[in-house]
Structure formats: C-alpha cells, structure tokens
Design an enzyme around this catalytic site. Structure first.
Site, PDB file in Angstrom:
ATOM      1  N   ASP A 315       0.906  -1.148   0.000  1.00 51.10           N
ATOM      2  CA  ASP A 315       0.000   0.000   0.000  1.00 51.10           C
ATOM      3  C   ASP A 315       0.941   1.192   0.000  1.00 51.10           C
ATOM      4  O   ASP A 315       1.544   1.510   1.033  1.00 51.10           O
ATOM      5  CB  ASP A 315      -0.906  -0.013   1.241  1.00 51.10           C
ATOM      6  CG  ASP A 315      -1.805   1.217   1.275  1.00 51.10           C
ATOM      7  OD1 ASP A 315      -1.537   2.177   0.514  1.00 51.10           O
ATOM      8  OD2 ASP A 315      -2.762   1.238   2.055  1.00 51.10           O
ATOM      9  N   ARG A 331       4.271   4.857 -13.369  1.00 52.06           N
ATOM     10  CA  ARG A 331       3.545   5.351 -14.553  1.00 52.06           C
ATOM     11  C   ARG A 331       2.054   5.459 -14.240  1.00 52.06           C
ATOM     12  O   ARG A 331       1.441   4.490 -13.765  1.00 52.06           O
ATOM     13  CB  ARG A 331       3.738   4.426 -15.754  1.00 52.06           C
ATOM     14  CG  ARG A 331       3.158   5.067 -17.029  1.00 52.06           C
ATOM     15  CD  ARG A 331       3.217   4.173 -18.237  1.00 52.06           C
ATOM     16  NE  ARG A 331       2.134   3.203 -18.232  1.00 52.06           N
ATOM     17  CZ  ARG A 331       1.712   2.556 -19.313  1.00 52.06           C
ATOM     18  NH1 ARG A 331       2.280   2.779 -20.481  1.00 52.06           N
ATOM     19  NH2 ARG A 331       0.739   1.670 -19.234  1.00 52.06           N
ATOM     20  N   HIS A 335      -0.837  10.995 -10.923  1.00 53.73           N
ATOM     21  CA  HIS A 335      -1.994  11.775 -11.403  1.00 53.73           C
ATOM     22  C   HIS A 335      -3.306  11.305 -10.764  1.00 53.73           C
ATOM     23  O   HIS A 335      -4.304  11.983 -10.852  1.00 53.73           O
ATOM     24  CB  HIS A 335      -2.059  11.750 -12.945  1.00 53.73           C
ATOM     25  CG  HIS A 335      -2.461  10.451 -13.564  1.00 53.73           C
ATOM     26  ND1 HIS A 335      -2.639  10.311 -14.926  1.00 53.73           N
ATOM     27  CD2 HIS A 335      -2.736   9.226 -13.039  1.00 53.73           C
ATOM     28  CE1 HIS A 335      -3.004   9.078 -15.197  1.00 53.73           C
ATOM     29  NE2 HIS A 335      -3.065   8.402 -14.084  1.00 53.73           N
TER      30      HIS A 335
HETATM   31  C1  LIG Z   1      -3.818   4.057 -13.304  1.00 55.09           C
HETATM   32  S1  LIG Z   1      -3.260   2.517 -12.761  1.00 55.09           S
HETATM   33  C2  LIG Z   1      -1.638   2.462 -13.473  1.00 55.09           C
HETATM   34  C3  LIG Z   1      -1.120   1.067 -13.648  1.00 55.09           C
HETATM   35  C4  LIG Z   1       0.238   0.963 -14.357  1.00 55.09           C
HETATM   36  N1  LIG Z   1       1.275   1.714 -13.663  1.00 55.09           N
HETATM   37  C5  LIG Z   1       0.126   1.422 -15.796  1.00 55.09           C
HETATM   38  O1  LIG Z   1       0.723   2.430 -16.140  1.00 55.09           O
HETATM   39  O2  LIG Z   1      -0.536   0.746 -16.577  1.00 55.09           O
HETATM   40  C6  LIG Z   1      -2.964   2.851 -11.052  1.00 55.09           C
HETATM   41  C7  LIG Z   1      -2.467   1.659 -10.262  1.00 55.09           C
HETATM   42  O3  LIG Z   1      -2.249   2.061  -8.899  1.00 55.09           O
HETATM   43  C8  LIG Z   1      -2.631   0.982  -8.064  1.00 55.09           C
HETATM   44  N2  LIG Z   1      -2.931   1.468  -6.705  1.00 55.09           N
HETATM   45  C9  LIG Z   1      -3.984   2.236  -6.316  1.00 55.09           C
HETATM   46  N3  LIG Z   1      -3.911   2.468  -4.984  1.00 55.09           N
HETATM   47  C10 LIG Z   1      -2.790   1.833  -4.539  1.00 55.09           C
HETATM   48  C11 LIG Z   1      -2.173   1.738  -3.260  1.00 55.09           C
HETATM   49  N4  LIG Z   1      -2.694   2.346  -2.175  1.00 55.09           N
HETATM   50  N5  LIG Z   1      -1.030   1.011  -3.153  1.00 55.09           N
HETATM   51  C12 LIG Z   1      -0.497   0.417  -4.249  1.00 55.09           C
HETATM   52  N6  LIG Z   1      -1.031   0.484  -5.498  1.00 55.09           N
HETATM   53  C13 LIG Z   1      -2.172   1.192  -5.633  1.00 55.09           C
HETATM   54  C14 LIG Z   1      -3.870   0.446  -8.761  1.00 55.09           C
HETATM   55  O4  LIG Z   1      -4.178  -0.865  -8.323  1.00 55.09           O
HETATM   56  C15 LIG Z   1      -3.459   0.526 -10.227  1.00 55.09           C
HETATM   57  O5  LIG Z   1      -2.849  -0.657 -10.658  1.00 55.09           O
END
Ligand SMILES: C[S@@+](CC[C@H](N)C(=O)[O-])C[C@H]1O[C@@H](n2cnc3c(N)ncnc32)[C@H](O)[C@@H]1O
Length: 450
Positions: A315, A331, A335
């Site tokens: 997390d 990536r 945002h």
């Molecule tokens: C917009 S996606 C981007 C995924 C990847 N980096 C890409 O560019 O295709 C955002 C990612 O952040 C992860 N995420 C959201 N909250 C999170 C947290 N608290 N800890 C770790 N990962 C998290 C989501 O599960 C998701 O896979």
C-alpha cells in the site's frame, strides 16, 4: 489583424505533418489502410511512436485550428454543444456491436441487429449512422452496417485493449463527466479535494447507492469493471504512446527496476521481454498483485521461472517499496492522487532509495496555454514549443492530455501536473531534478535523491 495569413501557414503545417505521418506508417511495413478496411495495422500496437506522435500533434492542432478559424462562430458553438459522439458510441460498445459485426463481414441489416441487441430498428439506424459519420462502422448498403477500421479494432478478441479503453471512458468517465456541473454545485462535493468526494463518487453514491470510499474500492466491488480497467491499462499503453519509454530511456544501463503501482505489468512485461538482464519487481495492491501473478503465468512464464520478476504487495500510501533497486518507476500513478497523497507516496519512495537510485515519474505533463510560460519551460527543460499560429502546447494536438487531466479530476479529485508542479512536489519529498524526457504525448521526469 487578419486571420487570412494563418490559413496558408496552417495548410503548410498540415501538409508537412501529414506527409511525416504517412512515412511513419510506411516504416512499419505497410501503407495506411483506408478507414473502410476492417484491418489492424502493426502501428496500432507499435511502441516506438515518438516520431508519429510528434507529427500527429501538429496535424491535429492545425486541422482544429483551421476549421475553427474558417467556421462562423455559431457553427462551431453548435458543433461543440451538440456533439453526441460519446453517447452514440456507448450504446454500441455496451452492446458489443463490433464483436457482432465481426461475424458479418458483408454487413448486417439493421433489422437483424436490432433484434439481437434489443433496440428499436429506427432508433438503432440513427445511432449507427451517427457513428458511421465519424468512421465508426460503415453503412455498406442502405441500412446495412459493417465494421470499419475503427470499430474492428475495438473487438474484444484483439489483444490491443482498445475496446476496454472505450468501455472505461464511456461507462465510467463520461458518466461522472455528465454530473460534473451538479457535483461542483454540491456544498459537500464541490469544494472538496478528497478522492472520496470526486464527481465519480457523486455519481456512484447518488445513482448506484455505492457506500464505499473511492474509485479503487468501487472497482474492487465491481469485478467485471475491474477486469475491464486492467485491460484498458494495456490499451492505454498503446493508444497514448506510453510504451515509447521502452525506446527513449536507456534501460540497458541498469540492472533493477521497481515498478510501483504496476497493475498487472502493462509496462513491466515489455521491459522483461526487451531487457532480459533487468530484474523487475512489480508492486501494487495485494489483490492486483494476485492478478499480476496469474497474468504472467500465462503471458510470460519464462520470466517467472527464471526469477527475473518478483511480485510484492504494497500500500504505497503507508509502506515503502522494496529496497536496493536502481530505478523506481511510477507510470500513471501520481496523477491519481491529490498533492497530499502524492507527497506521501514520494516520501515513501524516497525513504527506500539508495544514493545512486533514480526516480522516474511518467505521466502527462500539462502546460499553460500562454506562449510566455511555454517558452520558459522549453528553454529551461527542453519542452518543445509548437510552431505559430498553433497554441504553444499544440492545442487540440494535446487534447488527450486535457482529457486525462479532467478524467483525473472526475475520478479522484486529482490532476495531471505542470512541470513546475511535478518539480515542486518532488523537491519537497527530497528529490533533485535530473532530466525531462519528452515522449511526444506523455512525459517522464527523472530525479535523483537530493
Ligand atoms: C492508473 S493505474 C496504473 C497502472 C500501471 N502503472 C500502468 O501504467 O498501466 C494505477 C495503479 O495504482 C494501483 N494502486 C492504487 N492504490 C494503490 C495503493 N494504495 N497502493 C499500491 N497500489 C495502488 C492500482 O491498483 C493501479 O494498478
């Protein structure tokens, strides 16, 4: 002041940028297929598209500038206010019309299609024609429709993820967008920058009765939409040119990378294939890491058995990423988060980084539209300004940056950041700016520990 002089300059820009774009299509081995040809082309899933994207940002900016310049204002205002594209597309994407038409290459009469998807024939004919007018579907004979190049590429059996992108945009983002004005007027939601009070959460609570906190929880509670989200991320890599980073950045000079918030590994899978010496660690929420393990077992089992890839839950708001990597890559992560949370994420990465590690922040970088600020960034950081008379950011040639920016507001009360904002955020988390990577559509900013 006369706008006449701009017409010639814009026509010249259209000419030169279109010629450059055709050359890029041909470099991929084939001519440009006509819009009526239900075919895929290698360029759809090409990753080295910086030159194409640079040509297209001029072409799109110049075409929009020219038609707006030469249209009477009332015509443009009508055009912008009555544009029904997303509603028409949503009807057909939700009912999987591209998949249905794939079985009828000669075309299907609207009477039969109407029975299959349960929409009255007359209404469906109007909707199909409104789509076909934008080259999505073809009316091959009176009331007979077939797939065009665009609708063909949204078939769910293709690995490009374009159908999932459309579905994510139309079913989640546009629904939140339709309620933006109401959510901004709401005394609780309007002034809030909490992810739990975004326009999407306004929609999810008011129209769906959802009680959870934010978008990622909503996805968790809606497995079909979560699955669509994961595939849409694959499609984003292709459609937004995000995979150009594979070619632009010297990954071969490094031995380890931690992909933070990696999803199922939309970038990491390509990195593993292209740079076999790179040890990759994927970090994401626990349940996403579970999906990633399943995904790699099918997509690239050799990388797993050769222990070139590790999967470690995190997390990132509370925990630090694994130690000892040379590169920490994020990536489309920052945002999603308002500044306070983005700061937490960066602080956590900073705690774990060694003195020679590098941080890579890959997102859209948005710019102000005045030429003074554009020129400032170009001389200081190497951001390429657009030729006049285009808006300094290429105007409509960078429309997707603005769509992504607003989409982040709608979903998370977050935003795409300007270069100045990224630098300020990273600097206050203890990072030093190293380099701006212009990937033509998205951008990457490289930092070292300060
Ligand atoms: C917009 S996606 C981007 C995924 C990847 N980096 C890409 O560019 O295709 C955002 C990612 O952040 C992860 N995420 C959201 N909250 C999170 C947290 N608290 N800890 C770790 N990962 C998290 C989501 O599960 C998701 O896979």
């Amino acid at each position: 002041m006369s706008g006449n002089v701009d017409v010639d300059t814009l026509l010249a820009l259209i000419n030169s940028s279109a010629t450059a774009a055709v050359a890029e299509w041909q470099k991929k081995g084939q001519d440009v297929p006509p819009l009526s040809a239900p075919e895929t082309h290698p360029i759809d899933t090409a990753t080295d598209v910086v030159a194409l994207k640079k040509a297209l940002r001029v072409l799109e900016g110049a075409c929009e500038h020219l038609t707006t310049l030469l249209s009477p204002n009332g015509q443009t205002i009508y055009q912008r206010s009555y544009n029904m594209d997303t509603h028409m597309l949503r009807v057909t994407v939700e009912r999987k019309v591209p998949d249905i038409l794939a079985k009828y290459p000669e075309g299907l009469h609207v009477t039969e299609l109407s029975e299959m998807i349960d929409i009255p024939e007359v209404k469906l004919g109007q909707i199909m024609r409104a789509n076909a007018m934008r080259h999505i579907f073809l009316e091959v004979d009176t009331n007979v429709f077939a797939n065009s190049r665009l609708s063909h590429s949204m078939r769910s059996d293709l690995p490009n993820g374009f159908g999932a992108i459309a579905s994510r945009g139309l079913c989640e983002t546009q629904r939140a967008g339709a309620l933006l004005s109401e959510s901004l007027a709401d005394p609780e939601y309007g002034p809030s920058f909490e992810a739990s009070q975004s326009a999407f959460m306004y929609y999810a609570r008011k129209q769906q009765g959802f009680q959870g906190k934010a978008v990622f929880e909503w996805l968790q509670a809606n497995p079909e939409r979560r699955e669509n989200f994961a595939i849409a991320m694959v499609g984003m890599g292709y459609s937004l040119g995000g995979l150009t980073v594979l070619h632009a950045f010297p990954w071969q000079n490094y031995t380890s990378v931690c992909d933070i918030g990696a999803g199922v590994g939309t970038v990491a899978l390509h990195l593993a294939r292209k740079f076999p010496n790179l040890k990759i660690t994927l970090q994401d929420r626990e349940e996403v890491v579970g999906h990633a393990i399943d995904h790699w077992a099918k997509a690239y089992p050799e990388a797993v058995s050769e222990k070139r890839v590790d999967f470690v839950p995190i997390d990132f708001l509370v925990g630090t990423p694994i130690e000892g990597c040379e590169l920490y890559y994020l990536r489309f992560i920052l945002h999603d988060w308002p500044d306070s949370d983005a700061q937490l994420i960066l602080n956590n990465v900073r705690k774990t980084m060694g003195p020679n590690s590098r941080l890579l922040l890959h997102d859209y970088v948005v710019q102000h539209l005045d030429r003074k600020s554009g020129l400032g960034e170009s001389s200081t950081y190497g951001v390429e300004p657009a030729p006049e008379p285009l808006l300094p950011t290429f105007g409509a040639g960078r429309a997707r940056a603005h769509y992504m920016d607003i989409s982040m507001q709608l979903q998370f009360n977050a935003k795409e950041r300007s270069l100045g904002e990224v630098l300020a955020l990273a600097s206050s988390a203890g990072f030093k700016f190293e380099k701006y990577w212009d990937l033509a559509e998205t951008s990457m900013v490289e930092f070292s520990p300060a």
